[in-house]
Enzyme design. Structure first.
Site, PDB file in Angstrom:
ATOM      1  N   LYS A 164      67.560 112.632  99.581  1.00 36.58           N
ATOM      2  CA  LYS A 164      67.980 113.807 100.350  1.00 36.58           C
ATOM      3  C   LYS A 164      68.866 113.429 101.542  1.00 36.58           C
ATOM      4  CE  LYS A 164      63.888 116.526  99.078  1.00 36.58           C
ATOM      5  NZ  LYS A 164      62.617 117.104  99.550  1.00 36.58           N
ATOM      6  N   SER A 179      62.736 114.602 104.175  1.00 41.65           N
ATOM      7  CA  SER A 179      61.335 114.399 103.816  1.00 41.65           C
ATOM      8  C   SER A 179      61.040 114.939 102.425  1.00 41.65           C
ATOM      9  CB  SER A 179      60.440 115.094 104.852  1.00 41.65           C
ATOM     10  OG  SER A 179      59.080 114.828 104.610  1.00 41.65           O
ATOM     11  N   ASP A 180      59.978 114.399 101.827  1.00 43.90           N
ATOM     12  CA  ASP A 180      59.507 114.913 100.539  1.00 43.90           C
ATOM     13  C   ASP A 180      57.994 114.744 100.463  1.00 43.90           C
ATOM     14  OD1 ASP A 180      60.512 115.901  97.769  1.00 43.90           O
ATOM     15  OD2 ASP A 180      58.984 114.405  97.305  1.00 43.90           O
ATOM     16  N   THR A 181      57.333 115.688  99.819  1.00 40.22           N
ATOM     17  CA  THR A 181      55.879 115.651  99.674  1.00 40.22           C
ATOM     18  C   THR A 181      55.497 115.668  98.200  1.00 40.22           C
ATOM     19  OG1 THR A 181      55.524 116.771 101.787  1.00 40.22           O
ATOM     20  CG2 THR A 181      53.706 116.831 100.217  1.00 40.22           C
ATOM     21  N   SER A 234      56.614 111.564 102.633  1.00 43.55           N
ATOM     22  CA  SER A 234      57.502 110.497 103.095  1.00 43.55           C
ATOM     23  C   SER A 234      58.608 111.098 103.943  1.00 43.55           C
ATOM     24  CB  SER A 234      58.105 109.750 101.904  1.00 43.55           C
ATOM     25  OG  SER A 234      57.102 109.095 101.158  1.00 43.55           O
TER      26      SER A 234
END
Length: 199
Positions: free
Chosen positions: A63, A80-82, A117
């Site tokens: 991203k 960010s990524d979950t 993250s």
């Protein structure tokens, strides 16, 4: 009056939140820092061999890629990524009611991991950190799952649920780790990382 330590550290920096998530925006606001929201879309595809936190780290970095060629010296982009990780499977966002129901039925009565993250990217560095929280959900009835899906429409959330919503109020049996991490941003790690990056 004592000033916000993080805001003081970042006074010569421009923070860009590369996400349209209202929850991540809210968390940065609550940290008390100045930032602008500038989401850029990417196709969130990752190599099949990645597992757990490797997925969220890969996507958080992915991203950041649309920003990398036009960053100014004083800018830091946060992406960010979950991932919801359960029994060796990543549960992504549900496309519809049926998918959401299947995910919640799978998670019902069991433990899973929520891994968020966060990637910090500037012209001079890139650093990624991850928070891991273990969550146990109660054994939901079909009516509880259907009611939640129909009222909250959790189709923009990994694992098809938001811990801050009705299902979290009635269904969290145990939690080990950061609550904010499950909502979508490990704010303690974001704070510490930004403090250290500009020290």
């Amino acid at each position: 009056m004592t000033k916000n330590p993080l805001k003081e550290k970042l006074k010569d920096k421009k923070i860009i939140l590369g996400s349209g998530s209202p929850r991540r925006k809210m968390f940065l606001e609550e940290l008390g820092i100045d930032f602008e929201v500038r989401p850029k879309s990417v196709e969130e595809i990752y190599p099949e061999e990645l597992r757990g936190g490797e997925i969220s780290e890969y996507l958080a970095k992915l991203k950041a890629t649309p920003f990398m060629n036009d960053l100014e010296d004083n800018q830091i982009v946060i992406t960010s990524d979950t991932v919801v990780w359960h029994n060796g499977v990543s549960l992504a966002k549900a496309a519809n009611h049926d998918e959401a129901f299947k995910m919640l039925r799978t998670l019902s009565g069991d433990w899973h991991e929520v891994i968020s993250s966060v990637c910090f990217t500037s012209k001079h560095f890139q650093k990624t950190v991850s928070g891991v929280t273990k969550v146990k959900l109660k054994d939901f009835s079909d009516d509880e799952i259907n009611y939640y899906i129909e009222t909250c429409q959790p189709f923009d959330k990994a694992g098809a649920y938001g811990i801050q919503e009705w299902i979290g109020m009635i269904g969290i049996s145990e939690i080990q780790g950061s609550y904010n991490n499950v909502v979508g941003l490990p704010t303690d790690l974001v704070y510490e990382t930004l403090i250290n990056l500009v020290s």
